[in-house]
Design an enzyme around this catalytic site. Structure first.
Site, PDB file in Angstrom:
ATOM      1  N   ARG A  89       0.870  -1.174   0.000  1.00 62.45           N
ATOM      2  CA  ARG A  89       0.000   0.000   0.000  1.00 62.45           C
ATOM      3  C   ARG A  89       0.911   1.230   0.000  1.00 62.45           C
ATOM      4  O   ARG A  89       2.028   1.196   0.519  1.00 62.45           O
ATOM      5  CB  ARG A  89      -0.891   0.020   1.240  1.00 62.45           C
ATOM      6  N   LYS A 136      -2.220  -2.911   8.036  1.00 65.65           N
ATOM      7  CA  LYS A 136      -3.353  -2.511   8.849  1.00 65.65           C
ATOM      8  C   LYS A 136      -3.340  -3.256  10.182  1.00 65.65           C
ATOM      9  O   LYS A 136      -3.005  -4.436  10.244  1.00 65.65           O
ATOM     10  CB  LYS A 136      -4.656  -2.797   8.105  1.00 65.65           C
ATOM     11  N   HIS A 181      -2.550   2.670  -5.792  1.00 64.05           N
ATOM     12  CA  HIS A 181      -3.277   1.436  -5.479  1.00 64.05           C
ATOM     13  C   HIS A 181      -3.502   0.598  -6.737  1.00 64.05           C
ATOM     14  O   HIS A 181      -3.657  -0.624  -6.653  1.00 64.05           O
ATOM     15  CB  HIS A 181      -4.614   1.765  -4.811  1.00 64.05           C
ATOM     16  N   ARG A 188      -0.761  -1.792  -6.950  1.00 60.16           N
ATOM     17  CA  ARG A 188      -0.990  -2.902  -6.020  1.00 60.16           C
ATOM     18  C   ARG A 188      -1.968  -3.906  -6.641  1.00 60.16           C
ATOM     19  O   ARG A 188      -1.732  -5.115  -6.586  1.00 60.16           O
ATOM     20  CB  ARG A 188      -1.544  -2.353  -4.696  1.00 60.16           C
ATOM     21  N   HIS A 207      -4.028  -9.316   3.536  1.00 62.68           N
ATOM     22  CA  HIS A 207      -5.480  -9.353   3.703  1.00 62.68           C
ATOM     23  C   HIS A 207      -5.840 -10.264   4.872  1.00 62.68           C
ATOM     24  O   HIS A 207      -5.382 -11.412   4.946  1.00 62.68           O
ATOM     25  CB  HIS A 207      -6.160  -9.889   2.434  1.00 62.68           C
ATOM     26  N   TYR A 249      -9.474 -10.752  -7.071  1.00 62.29           N
ATOM     27  CA  TYR A 249      -8.510 -10.743  -8.165  1.00 62.29           C
ATOM     28  C   TYR A 249      -8.679 -11.933  -9.099  1.00 62.29           C
ATOM     29  O   TYR A 249      -8.220 -11.891 -10.245  1.00 62.29           O
ATOM     30  CB  TYR A 249      -7.084 -10.688  -7.611  1.00 62.29           C
TER      31      TYR A 249
END
Length: 299
Positions: A150, A174, A245, A248, A271, A280
């Site tokens: 990110r 995150k 992004h 990414r 994730h 994806y």
């Protein structure tokens, strides 16, 4: 109400370790709710959060829809409020959840926008100049596509997070969670050159642990890098509106097209839920359809 929000945001920082961007999103969502309550004619609602009822939440939901917010935006706001109410319940300030039995609108599945491999090649092979900041930008773009980081992870990446001998880095994503992400040989070589000859020029004798620095020797901003990326994309002849992004997304899509394992991709992207990564697979299928249509004689 404001005191409860401040306490909640502080909890997200101290206990959850959320990023500034995530905190800002929570704060904006809760501000919308607070403003709605303060506009109500019944005074207690602007003072005591425990007074909020299911009917008030339905009124708030109707107010959001009247402002023509998208389903995705409304779902995000309600998600922020659910977390807020859960916190207040745990703290003993609420004995009920006013959002109970109120469903969030289903978010329409939007496939992430990606660059074709030829467009990525054009962007990465573009001569960006010989100045230190241009050489830095070239390395940043290479690393962004090589690792799928990110943009917030890229600009805050510390030098010590790199293991160039083994060819990987440790990203902090995150929730302050760490993950190991491998990088390709192109990115590794460019990083070695950058660290040896370019970064010292940007550092200007200062002692900063951040890998990528501005011309002033300070941390870079997301906005500054995004602007540079747009310029480079135009120079490379890319017609799409390119964002960090998107690189990414391209990283993830191209890996899947090349046969990468979905679980491995989940780990590299950081994730928490594999369902986020599975989007994806849809992108890869759409790409196969494009290839078939362009190449098949009866496409």
């Amino acid at each position: 109400m404001d005191a409860n929000i401040d306490q909640f945001l502080n909890y997200l920082v101290v206990e959850k370790g959320l990023s500034e961007n995530t905190l800002s999103a929570y704060a904006q969502d809760l501000k919308k709710f607070s403003s709605f309550l303060n506009q109500k004619k019944t005074p207690p609602l602007s003072i005591d959060i425990s007074q909020v009822t299911r009917n008030e939440m339905l009124s708030f939901l109707a107010d959001l829809r009247a402002k023509t917010l998208s389903d995705a935006s409304i779902a995000r706001i309600l998600s922020s409020l659910r977390t807020f109410f859960k916190f207040l319940t745990f703290e003993g300030k609420l004995n009920h959840d006013p959002l109970a039995q109120i469903n969030s609108p289903k978010k329409a599945q939007v496939l992430p926008k990606v660059l074709h491999f030829s467009e990525v090649e054009a962007l990465l092979n573009l001569k960006k100049g010989n100045k230190p900041d241009a050489l830095r930008d070239d390395v940043m773009l290479e690393l962004l596509y090589a690792t799928g980081l990110r943009i917030s992870e890229l600009i805050t990446l510390p030098l010590e997070a790199l293991n160039l001998e083994a060819g990987y880095l440790i990203a902090r994503g995150k929730g302050n969670k760490e993950r190991i992400v491998p990088m390709g040989e192109c990115a590794r070589k460019k990083l070695l050159d950058y660290i040896a000859s370019v970064r010292p020029q940007l550092l200007k004798g200062q002692n900063d642990p951040t890998l990528f620095l501005s011309r002033l020797g300070k941390k870079m901003s997301r906005q500054a890098f995004w602007k540079k990326l747009k310029v480079y994309a135009r120079q490379a002849g890319i017609q799409k509106e390119v964002s960090p992004h998107m690189l990414r997304h391209s990283f993830a899509s191209h890996l899947l097209e090349g046969g990468a394992d979905l679980r491995a991709l989940q780990m590299m992207l950081g994730h928490a839920d594999i369902s986020t990564t599975q989007i994806y697979t849809h992108v890869a299928r759409e790409r196969l359809k494009e290839i078939h249509k362009a190449a098949h004689p009866r496409g």
